[in-house]
Design an enzyme around this catalytic site. Structure first.
Site, PDB file in Angstrom:
ATOM      1  N   SER A  82       0.784  -1.228   0.000  1.00 48.15           N
ATOM      2  CA  SER A  82       0.000   0.000   0.000  1.00 48.15           C
ATOM      3  C   SER A  82       0.822   1.288   0.000  1.00 48.15           C
ATOM      4  O   SER A  82       0.793   2.075  -0.945  1.00 48.15           O
ATOM      5  CB  SER A  82      -0.937  -0.042   1.207  1.00 48.15           C
ATOM      6  OG  SER A  82      -1.542   1.189   1.432  1.00 48.15           O
ATOM      7  N   ASP A 114       3.998   1.671  -0.120  1.00 48.70           N
ATOM      8  CA  ASP A 114       5.050   1.644  -1.155  1.00 48.70           C
ATOM      9  C   ASP A 114       4.494   2.239  -2.441  1.00 48.70           C
ATOM     10  O   ASP A 114       5.154   3.055  -3.098  1.00 48.70           O
ATOM     11  CB  ASP A 114       5.509   0.208  -1.445  1.00 48.70           C
ATOM     12  CG  ASP A 114       6.227  -0.432  -0.267  1.00 48.70           C
ATOM     13  OD1 ASP A 114       5.587  -0.603   0.783  1.00 48.70           O
ATOM     14  OD2 ASP A 114       7.421  -0.752  -0.401  1.00 48.70           O
ATOM     15  N   TYR A 137       6.067 -15.313  -0.212  1.00 48.60           N
ATOM     16  CA  TYR A 137       6.007 -14.318   0.864  1.00 48.60           C
ATOM     17  C   TYR A 137       5.077 -14.826   1.950  1.00 48.60           C
ATOM     18  O   TYR A 137       4.022 -15.388   1.656  1.00 48.60           O
ATOM     19  CB  TYR A 137       5.512 -12.956   0.340  1.00 48.60           C
ATOM     20  CG  TYR A 137       5.507 -11.914   1.430  1.00 48.60           C
ATOM     21  CD1 TYR A 137       6.680 -11.247   1.770  1.00 48.60           C
ATOM     22  CD2 TYR A 137       4.344 -11.631   2.143  1.00 48.60           C
ATOM     23  CE1 TYR A 137       6.688 -10.317   2.813  1.00 48.60           C
ATOM     24  CE2 TYR A 137       4.346 -10.700   3.182  1.00 48.60           C
ATOM     25  CZ  TYR A 137       5.517 -10.048   3.505  1.00 48.60           C
ATOM     26  OH  TYR A 137       5.531  -9.136   4.532  1.00 48.60           O
ATOM     27  N   GLN A 144      -1.812   0.252   5.961  1.00 47.84           N
ATOM     28  CA  GLN A 144      -0.513   0.926   6.126  1.00 47.84           C
ATOM     29  C   GLN A 144      -0.736   2.441   6.164  1.00 47.84           C
ATOM     30  O   GLN A 144      -1.854   2.906   5.915  1.00 47.84           O
ATOM     31  CB  GLN A 144       0.434   0.547   4.981  1.00 47.84           C
ATOM     32  CG  GLN A 144       1.167  -0.763   5.212  1.00 47.84           C
ATOM     33  CD  GLN A 144       2.315  -0.961   4.247  1.00 47.84           C
ATOM     34  OE1 GLN A 144       2.185  -0.678   3.062  1.00 47.84           O
ATOM     35  NE2 GLN A 144       3.437  -1.450   4.749  1.00 47.84           N
ATOM     36  N   GLY A 146       4.372   0.445   9.019  1.00 43.12           N
ATOM     37  CA  GLY A 146       5.394   0.549   7.977  1.00 43.12           C
ATOM     38  C   GLY A 146       6.799   0.525   8.569  1.00 43.12           C
ATOM     39  O   GLY A 146       7.776   0.328   7.875  1.00 43.12           O
ATOM     40  N   ASP A 197       8.133  -1.668  10.883  1.00 44.48           N
ATOM     41  CA  ASP A 197       7.721  -2.914  11.532  1.00 44.48           C
ATOM     42  C   ASP A 197       8.311  -3.225  12.909  1.00 44.48           C
ATOM     43  O   ASP A 197       7.585  -3.525  13.830  1.00 44.48           O
ATOM     44  CB  ASP A 197       8.040  -4.104  10.622  1.00 44.48           C
ATOM     45  CG  ASP A 197       7.385  -3.976   9.253  1.00 44.48           C
ATOM     46  OD1 ASP A 197       6.794  -2.927   8.957  1.00 44.48           O
ATOM     47  OD2 ASP A 197       7.468  -4.943   8.488  1.00 44.48           O
ATOM     48  N   TRP A 203      14.254  -1.493  11.112  1.00 41.91           N
ATOM     49  CA  TRP A 203      13.721  -0.202  11.588  1.00 41.91           C
ATOM     50  C   TRP A 203      14.229   0.144  12.980  1.00 41.91           C
ATOM     51  O   TRP A 203      13.637   0.946  13.684  1.00 41.91           O
ATOM     52  CB  TRP A 203      12.186  -0.225  11.553  1.00 41.91           C
ATOM     53  CG  TRP A 203      11.639  -0.196  10.154  1.00 41.91           C
ATOM     54  CD1 TRP A 203      11.226  -1.264   9.406  1.00 41.91           C
ATOM     55  CD2 TRP A 203      11.469   0.956   9.309  1.00 41.91           C
ATOM     56  NE1 TRP A 203      10.809  -0.856   8.152  1.00 41.91           N
ATOM     57  CE2 TRP A 203      10.943   0.502   8.070  1.00 41.91           C
ATOM     58  CE3 TRP A 203      11.713   2.318   9.471  1.00 41.91           C
ATOM     59  CZ2 TRP A 203      10.648   1.361   7.008  1.00 41.91           C
ATOM     60  CZ3 TRP A 203      11.424   3.177   8.423  1.00 41.91           C
ATOM     61  CH2 TRP A 203      10.899   2.696   7.210  1.00 41.91           C
ATOM     62  N   GLU A 215      17.542  -0.934   0.178  1.00 44.50           N
ATOM     63  CA  GLU A 215      16.336  -0.756   1.000  1.00 44.50           C
ATOM     64  C   GLU A 215      16.635   0.212   2.159  1.00 44.50           C
ATOM     65  O   GLU A 215      15.844   1.095   2.443  1.00 44.50           O
ATOM     66  CB  GLU A 215      15.914  -2.126   1.523  1.00 44.50           C
ATOM     67  CG  GLU A 215      14.520  -2.183   2.108  1.00 44.50           C
ATOM     68  CD  GLU A 215      14.139  -3.592   2.543  1.00 44.50           C
ATOM     69  OE1 GLU A 215      14.977  -4.511   2.416  1.00 44.50           O
ATOM     70  OE2 GLU A 215      12.998  -3.772   3.014  1.00 44.50           O
TER      71      GLU A 215
HETATM   72  C1  2M8 Z   1       8.408  -3.962   5.170  1.00 45.60           C
HETATM   73  O1  2M8 Z   1       7.294  -4.622   5.757  1.00 45.60           O
HETATM   74  C2  2M8 Z   1       6.857  -5.928   5.311  1.00 45.60           C
HETATM   75  C3  2M8 Z   1       5.518  -6.190   5.956  1.00 45.60           C
HETATM   76  O2  2M8 Z   1       4.595  -5.220   5.501  1.00 45.60           O
HETATM   77  C4  2M8 Z   1       7.855  -7.000   5.660  1.00 45.60           C
HETATM   78  O3  2M8 Z   1       8.791  -6.777   6.432  1.00 45.60           O
HETATM   79  O4  2M8 Z   1       7.707  -8.115   5.137  1.00 45.60           O
HETATM   80  C5  2M8 Z   1       8.373  -2.523   5.704  1.00 45.60           C
HETATM   81  O5  2M8 Z   1       9.589  -1.859   5.433  1.00 45.60           O
HETATM   82  C6  2M8 Z   1       7.193  -1.750   5.112  1.00 45.60           C
HETATM   83  O6  2M8 Z   1       7.264  -0.395   5.437  1.00 45.60           O
HETATM   84  C7  2M8 Z   1       7.130  -1.903   3.598  1.00 45.60           C
HETATM   85  O7  2M8 Z   1       5.930  -1.344   3.137  1.00 45.60           O
HETATM   86  C8  2M8 Z   1       7.232  -3.365   3.141  1.00 45.60           C
HETATM   87  C9  2M8 Z   1       7.384  -3.503   1.625  1.00 45.60           C
HETATM   88  O8  2M8 Z   1       8.435  -2.688   1.153  1.00 45.60           O
HETATM   89  O9  2M8 Z   1       8.347  -3.996   3.753  1.00 45.60           O
END
Ligand code: 2M8
Length: 433
Positions: free
Chosen positions: A37, A39, A85, A111, A171, A173, A356, A399
């Site tokens: 979302s 992203d 995933y 999100q 976001g 996490d 994070w 990232e």
């Molecule tokens: C990361 O979060 C996802 C779960 O939503 C994960 O760790 O698998 C976070 O950095 C989040 O902010 C981001 O939207 C997502 C996809 O880039 O990855």
């Protein structure tokens, strides 16, 4: 339009093209094989400089996942990549919940709401094309329904702020902000879970299995109550300053959209002011930034994180001077960082390579560059813009990075890093509304 001969734009565009999938952009083809979302919101804000039409498609694809109650889901799943995933569509079983869409599968979580902001920026990139496609008129009621969901179902504390029900919704996490609220939750989900993420990123740079156990336990609880926010004893409810600040900015964008459509914008302006006022409840004078609040206990979670600086984006914020000082102080940039650390540089448990809990993320430094410019500190805005473009290109759009050395972490060819570097490089970039 962006200058495609500029190396940041050329290389960033190649990443976005590689990650494009029919109607939307994957955050990264290996680690994140679905549509996310916020992203998509960030990606669209860069993609608009290359192709406003495609940026609009990105948001339309996300709207296809919107639920009848207004929520825009955290993830819209690609049914062909369920194994890649976790937790995927087979975990969420969204179609068994009435409010979810019939033709796509999604998570029940959400999100941070950067979508109205993205829609407004896309429109601005090419108003003629946007008008031809009826983009704003189509998006507006969907965005209104989304914001209504946040203002009603998610105001769990009854104090004008939206609460998140899972760390994934922030976001950010595994931010230290969520540790206390997670502390007493079991770390054993009922179903054993896989970690396909560890095939694409080093385990030292991702949340631990213990954290994942808690994430799954909580997701099961939310799913098993049909993702219904009326679950009275729900054990994780937290108000996050980042989430609510983006909500306020998106209300301001909705006001612009309403104005463009000849509609009354006043309710959106009022709502933005209300959220700004409600954020006062999260202010921490000693830390000089906003913090999170645990809704069930009413306690503030007193940690300085990047989340607590994001309200600086709100134009005319009364606390702007202090937040700017904190951004430039020893906890963040004043520690010698080239991009903004996600967590207090002076904290004992700051870990500069761990997701994070310390690293610098490009979307956060991009937000802070805009916020610093808005607050009149163009020098800080320019320095952040330069660093984020340089590090993005130097390390193939990572990232996240070590905030001091710029050493890359996580996956590479990451879409929002590419998109926001393109925005920063564009003459029309780094602008708020
Ligand atoms: C990361 O979060 C996802 C779960 O939503 C994960 O760790 O698998 C976070 O950095 C989040 O902010 C981001 O939207 C997502 C996809 O880039 O990855």
């Amino acid at each position: 339009m962006a200058d495609r001969r500029d190396p940041v734009t050329a290389l960033g565009t190649a990443v976005l093209e590689k990650n494009w999938k029919v109607s939307h952009t994957l955050p990264a083809t290996g680690l994140y094989p679905h549509q996310w979302s916020w992203d998509s919101g960030f990606i669209a804000m860069g993609l608009r400089h290359i192709s406003p039409r495609r940026a609009g498609q990105e948001i339309d694809a996300l709207f296809a996942g919107q639920w009848a109650d207004g929520r825009i889901p955290q993830i819209v799943f690609d049914p062909h990549r369920d194994q890649d995933y976790s937790p995927g569509a087979s975990f969420w079983q969204s179609r068994s919940i009435e409010a979810s869409p019939d033709d796509v599968e999604t998570t029940g979580l959400i999100q941070p709401p950067n979508h109205a902001w993205a829609v407004w920026k896309i429109h601005q990139s090419d108003p003629e094309e946007s008008n031809r496609r009826g983009f704003l008129a189509r998006a507006y009621p969907k965005l209104v329904a989304w914001h209504r969901y946040l203002a009603t179902k998610r105001d769990r504390g009854g104090n004008g702020l939206a609460a998140i029900v899972h760390p994934w919704e922030s976001g950010t996490d595994n931010s230290p902000l969520w540790d206390d609220a997670l502390a007493f939750l079991p770390s054993t989900a009922r179903h054993p879970f896989e970690r396909p993420d560890l095939l694409h990123a080093d385990s030292s740079e991702r949340p631990s299995d213990r954290e994942y156990g808690k994430y799954f336990w909580l997701a099961e609880r939310y799913r098993d109550h049909h993702c219904d926010d009326a679950d009275a004893d729900y054990p994780f409810l937290v108000e996050d300053p980042l989430f609510n600040a983006l909500h306020a900015v998106s209300e301001l964008a909705l006001a612009r959209i309403a104005g463009e459509l000849g509609l009354d914008a006043s309710s959106h302006l009022e709502r933005a002011t209300e959220i700004e006022g409600a954020l006062e409840q999260l202010w921490d004078d000693e830390l000089g930034c906003y913090v999170a609040r645990d809704v069930p206990t009413g306690r503030l979670i007193r940690k300085a994180t990047i989340n607590g600086l994001v309200p600086l984006l709100i134009p005319g914020l009364a606390r702007a001077g202090t937040v700017l000082d904190t951004l430039k102080g020893p906890r963040f940039l004043g520690s010698g960082a080239v991009l903004v650390p996600s967590y207090d540089a002076t904290a004992d448990d700051m870990q500069p390579g761990l997701y994070w809990r310390g690293p610098a993320w490009f979307n956060m430094s991009w937000l802070m560059a805009i916020a610093a410019n808005e607050a009149g500190d163009r020098e800080t805005g320019a320095a952040l813009s330069r660093s984020l473009q340089d590090l993005a290109v130097q390390h193939n759009f990572p990232e996240y990075v070590n905030p001091w050395t710029g050493q890359p972490h996580g996956t590479r060819a990451f879409s929002w890093t590419a998109a926001l570097a393109i925005d920063a490089a564009s003459p029309a970039g780094l602008s708020l509304l």
